[in-house]
Design a protein around this motif. Structure first.
Motif, PDB file in Angstrom:
ATOM      1  N   ARG A  40       1.102  -0.870   0.153  1.00 39.89           N
ATOM      2  CA  ARG A  40      -0.068  -0.263   0.562  1.00 39.89           C
ATOM      3  C   ARG A  40       1.051   0.933   0.270  1.00 39.89           C
ATOM      4  O   ARG A  40       1.873   1.690   0.940  1.00 39.89           O
ATOM      5  N   THR A  43      -2.221   6.155   1.307  1.00 36.71           N
ATOM      6  CA  THR A  43      -3.804   5.796   2.188  1.00 36.71           C
ATOM      7  C   THR A  43      -4.738   7.144   2.164  1.00 36.71           C
ATOM      8  O   THR A  43      -5.260   6.664   3.404  1.00 36.71           O
ATOM      9  N   TRP A  50      -2.952   0.763  -3.399  1.00 34.59           N
ATOM     10  CA  TRP A  50      -2.069  -0.738  -3.579  1.00 34.59           C
ATOM     11  C   TRP A  50      -1.444  -0.771  -4.866  1.00 34.59           C
ATOM     12  O   TRP A  50      -2.202   0.048  -5.655  1.00 34.59           O
ATOM     13  N   ARG A  88      -2.364  -9.278  11.413  1.00 33.95           N
ATOM     14  CA  ARG A  88      -2.975  -9.887  10.048  1.00 33.95           C
ATOM     15  C   ARG A  88      -4.536  -9.571   9.640  1.00 33.95           C
ATOM     16  O   ARG A  88      -5.299  -9.483  10.642  1.00 33.95           O
ATOM     17  N   ARG A  89      -4.697  -9.140   8.288  1.00 35.30           N
ATOM     18  CA  ARG A  89      -5.993  -9.163   8.451  1.00 35.30           C
ATOM     19  C   ARG A  89      -6.926  -9.595   6.760  1.00 35.30           C
ATOM     20  O   ARG A  89      -6.029  -9.988   5.917  1.00 35.30           O
ATOM     21  N   GLU A  95     -10.650  -3.464  -1.175  1.00 36.64           N
ATOM     22  CA  GLU A  95      -9.872  -3.990  -1.333  1.00 36.64           C
ATOM     23  C   GLU A  95     -10.115  -5.040  -1.808  1.00 36.64           C
ATOM     24  O   GLU A  95      -9.140  -6.194  -2.155  1.00 36.64           O
ATOM     25  N   ILE A 105      -4.069  -9.291   4.492  1.00 42.33           N
ATOM     26  CA  ILE A 105      -2.621  -8.107   4.223  1.00 42.33           C
ATOM     27  C   ILE A 105      -2.091  -8.031   6.019  1.00 42.33           C
ATOM     28  O   ILE A 105      -2.905  -8.412   6.798  1.00 42.33           O
ATOM     29  N   LEU A 107       0.114  -6.283   9.056  1.00 45.97           N
ATOM     30  CA  LEU A 107       0.475  -4.118   9.279  1.00 45.97           C
ATOM     31  C   LEU A 107       1.762  -4.653   9.759  1.00 45.97           C
ATOM     32  O   LEU A 107       1.797  -5.760  10.399  1.00 45.97           O
ATOM     33  N   CYS A 108       3.160  -4.345   9.702  1.00 46.59           N
ATOM     34  CA  CYS A 108       4.012  -4.320   9.644  1.00 46.59           C
ATOM     35  C   CYS A 108       4.447  -2.722  10.123  1.00 46.59           C
ATOM     36  O   CYS A 108       3.504  -1.897   9.480  1.00 46.59           O
ATOM     37  N   ASN A 114       4.281   2.540   9.534  1.00 46.56           N
ATOM     38  CA  ASN A 114       3.398   1.220   9.371  1.00 46.56           C
ATOM     39  C   ASN A 114       3.360   1.177   7.879  1.00 46.56           C
ATOM     40  O   ASN A 114       3.405   2.530   7.474  1.00 46.56           O
ATOM     41  N   GLU A 116       1.861  -1.645   5.073  1.00 45.58           N
ATOM     42  CA  GLU A 116       0.516  -2.902   4.611  1.00 45.58           C
ATOM     43  C   GLU A 116       0.454  -3.744   3.580  1.00 45.58           C
ATOM     44  O   GLU A 116       1.560  -3.031   2.689  1.00 45.58           O
ATOM     45  N   ALA A 118       0.306  -6.715   1.533  1.00 50.11           N
ATOM     46  CA  ALA A 118      -0.490  -7.876   1.073  1.00 50.11           C
ATOM     47  C   ALA A 118      -0.071  -9.147   0.590  1.00 50.11           C
ATOM     48  O   ALA A 118       0.198  -9.096  -0.915  1.00 50.11           O
TER      49      ALA A 118
END
Length: 155
Positions: A40, A43, A50, A88-89, A95, A105, A107-108, A114, A116, A118
């Protein structure tokens, strides 16, 4: 007749551009250690922003190359020493339209920002293994055991 020449030149140029992008992608994947992923990059609009690309594992780095680009330099470099996975999600809302259904996805965070990422569920397992396999002292790795020196012999 002149219009046909112009159309022919445009089609040849389009073919050359597509061939260059395809060859670049093949050259990046030639060495192995590559995965398909999305990062990503924007945002501003929820669920959008993405960028599709190729992730290339090189030592302690995951180098992200955009799929449709001429550049051989990576767009983003993620260093294993400073990268951590927060959660994770599954894709939500818009999306779901841009990603395959079996993607996850992550989240790091790296150096206070941050990020993202995927990727496919099967790729996540390998990515997390790579992340945890780093040298001691990194996020996600087990802290080294303290060394205990032997006592000197008493007389």
């Amino acid at each position: 007749m002149r219009i046909l020449v112009i159309v022919g030149i445009c089609l040849a140029a389009l073919f050359a551009v597509l061939l260059a992008v395809f060859l670049r992608r093949r050259l990046l994947m030639l060495g192995g250690g590559t995965i398909r992923l999305q990062v990503r990059v924007n945002t501003l609009v929820p669920g959008r922003g993405w960028s599709t690309g190729i992730g290339q594992f090189v030592g302690d780095e995951l180098r992200f190359h955009r799929m449709f680009s001429f550049a051989f330099r990576p767009k983003r470099v993620l260093n294993r020493r400073t990268l951590g996975v927060e959660r994770r999600r599954l894709p939500e809302g818009p999306e779901r339209l841009t990603m395959p259904g079996h993607w996850v996805i992550l989240l790091c965070h790296q150096a206070g920002t941050n990020i993202e990422i995927a990727m496919a569920e099967s790729t996540v397992t390998g990515f997390l293994s790579w992340l945890e396999a780093g040298p001691p002292g990194q996020p996600g790795s087990v802290a080294p055991r303290p060394t205990i020196s032997p006592r000197p012999a008493e007389n």
